[in-house]
Design a protein around this motif. Structure first.
Motif, mmCIF file in Angstrom:
data_model
loop_
_atom_site.group_PDB
_atom_site.id
_atom_site.type_symbol
_atom_site.label_atom_id
_atom_site.label_comp_id
_atom_site.label_asym_id
_atom_site.label_seq_id
_atom_site.Cartn_x
_atom_site.Cartn_y
_atom_site.Cartn_z
ATOM 1 N N LYS A 137 33.111 37.868 45.841
ATOM 2 C CA LYS A 137 34.402 38.351 46.344
ATOM 3 C C LYS A 137 35.436 37.228 46.357
ATOM 4 C CE LYS A 137 32.480 41.937 49.378
ATOM 5 N NZ LYS A 137 32.476 42.468 50.771
ATOM 6 N N SER A 138 36.702 37.618 46.344
ATOM 7 C CA SER A 138 37.801 36.654 46.411
ATOM 8 C C SER A 138 38.847 37.134 47.407
ATOM 9 C CB SER A 138 38.459 36.477 45.037
ATOM 10 O OG SER A 138 37.538 35.965 44.103
ATOM 11 N N SER A 139 39.498 36.173 48.048
ATOM 12 C CA SER A 139 40.629 36.464 48.933
ATOM 13 C C SER A 139 41.917 36.109 48.176
ATOM 14 C CB SER A 139 40.524 35.636 50.213
ATOM 15 O OG SER A 139 41.687 35.798 51.007
ATOM 16 N N LEU A 141 46.238 36.213 48.086
ATOM 17 C CA LEU A 141 47.518 36.366 48.790
ATOM 18 C C LEU A 141 48.580 36.706 47.747
ATOM 19 C CD1 LEU A 141 48.998 36.131 51.519
ATOM 20 C CD2 LEU A 141 49.503 33.738 50.924
ATOM 21 N N TRP A 170 42.739 45.914 51.780
ATOM 22 C CA TRP A 170 44.000 45.280 52.188
ATOM 23 C C TRP A 170 43.847 44.638 53.556
ATOM 24 C CZ3 TRP A 170 47.192 44.390 48.526
ATOM 25 C CH2 TRP A 170 47.340 45.264 47.458
ATOM 26 N N GLY A 171 44.572 43.532 53.771
ATOM 27 C CA GLY A 171 44.534 42.827 55.041
ATOM 28 C C GLY A 171 45.908 42.714 55.671
ATOM 29 N N GLN A 188 47.823 40.065 52.208
ATOM 30 C CA GLN A 188 46.473 39.551 51.911
ATOM 31 C C GLN A 188 45.563 40.703 51.490
ATOM 32 O OE1 GLN A 188 45.926 36.127 52.908
ATOM 33 N NE2 GLN A 188 44.003 36.060 51.827
ATOM 34 N N CYS A 189 44.655 40.422 50.564
ATOM 35 C CA CYS A 189 43.636 41.407 50.222
ATOM 36 C C CYS A 189 42.350 40.695 49.832
ATOM 37 C CB CYS A 189 44.106 42.334 49.089
ATOM 38 S SG CYS A 189 44.350 41.520 47.491
ATOM 39 N N VAL A 190 41.240 41.414 49.958
ATOM 40 C CA VAL A 190 39.921 40.920 49.530
ATOM 41 C C VAL A 190 39.430 41.852 48.434
ATOM 42 C CG1 VAL A 190 37.531 40.510 50.209
ATOM 43 C CG2 VAL A 190 39.389 39.896 51.760
ATOM 44 N N ASN A 221 41.372 32.521 46.423
ATOM 45 C CA ASN A 221 40.227 31.743 46.896
ATOM 46 C C ASN A 221 38.949 32.558 46.827
ATOM 47 O OD1 ASN A 221 41.641 29.261 47.987
ATOM 48 N ND2 ASN A 221 42.673 30.846 49.174
ATOM 49 N N ILE A 223 35.338 33.690 48.016
ATOM 50 C CA ILE A 223 34.735 33.810 49.346
ATOM 51 C C ILE A 223 33.245 33.477 49.265
ATOM 52 C CG2 ILE A 223 34.195 35.380 51.224
ATOM 53 C CD1 ILE A 223 36.718 36.907 50.582
#
Length: 223
Positions: A137-139, A141, A170-171, A188-190, A221, A223
């Motif tokens: 997974k990736s974070s 922005l 979604w964050g 932000q999203c993952v 980034n 995770i």
């Protein structure tokens, strides 16, 4: 049944509600189901139907290769919230009842039947012993920029969050000033790397061209 008349406001409202948590009419990839519903529309949904508009713009990009998309077209009434009631139900592939561990009960079991039973038992044991694979997974922005200072930023964010894909979550978000009274949406999203890419996100977000001027990746980034 289905969506009803997709050339009327009521039919488009049903379509918009149906797509609130879905990227496609059926499954997780574009198919003939999407083409069948797309062809039933008289044009693009209005901007206030953001889920339907996001889907419409995405499927519109497949028009040149629409004949090669998977699936078989069905009657329009078989798609949508009511049309789904008649769908054939299938057993889960993971259901242990699908696996016959013991084969025939005949006392004089043939060599072929015994071999088949042993193969099924080995396959069953292997299936049960497998551990879930690690999901990468990736974070991310994202910076989503409006056209001007008169753009409705609440509506812009609603459109962005209406983008649904398998593997996307979604964050938090905030508005960041960029000058001349203009603010950009920073959200932000993952994502699961194997399912969602930044190109896919950009394609679907910039499809809301009534609100969105551009989208950039501000940070990425693992995770």
């Amino acid at each position: 049944m289905g969506f009803g008349d997709l050339k009327t406001p009521s039919g488009l409202k049903v379509l918009n509600d149906f797509l609130a948590d879905k990227s496609y009419i059926e499954g997780y990839v574009p198919s003939q189901a999407d083409i069948a519903v797309f062809d039933a529309l008289s044009g693009a949904p209005s901007a206030d139907l953001c889920h339907a508009l996001r889907w419409y713009n995405h499927i519109k990009s497949y028009q040149k290769e629409k004949s090669s998309l998977p699936g078989v077209k069905k009657a329009l009434v078989q798609y949508g919230p009511a049309g789904m009631e008649d769908a054939t139900e299938y057993k889960d592939d993971d259901d242990d009842d699908d696996i016959d561990l013991f084969g025939s009960d005949d006392e004089e079991e043939s060599a072929e039947a015994k071999r088949l039973k042993d193969e099924r038992l080995a396959a069953y044991n292997e299936k049960k012993s497998k551990k879930p694979a690690l999901i990468a997974k990736s974070s991310i922005l994202l910076d989503v920029k409006p056209w001007d200072d008169e753009t409705d930023m609440a509506k812009l964010e609603e459109c962005v969050r209406s983008v649904h894909m398998d593997g996307l979550l979604w964050g938090s978000s905030k508005l960041v000033p960029v000058g001349y009274g203009i603010k950009k949406l920073q959200i932000q999203c993952v994502v699961e790397d194997d399912k969602v890419g930044t190109d896919q996100l950009e394609e679907q977000i910039t499809a809301f061209d009534d609100y969105v001027q551009s989208m950039d990746v501000a940070a990425f980034n693992k995770i």
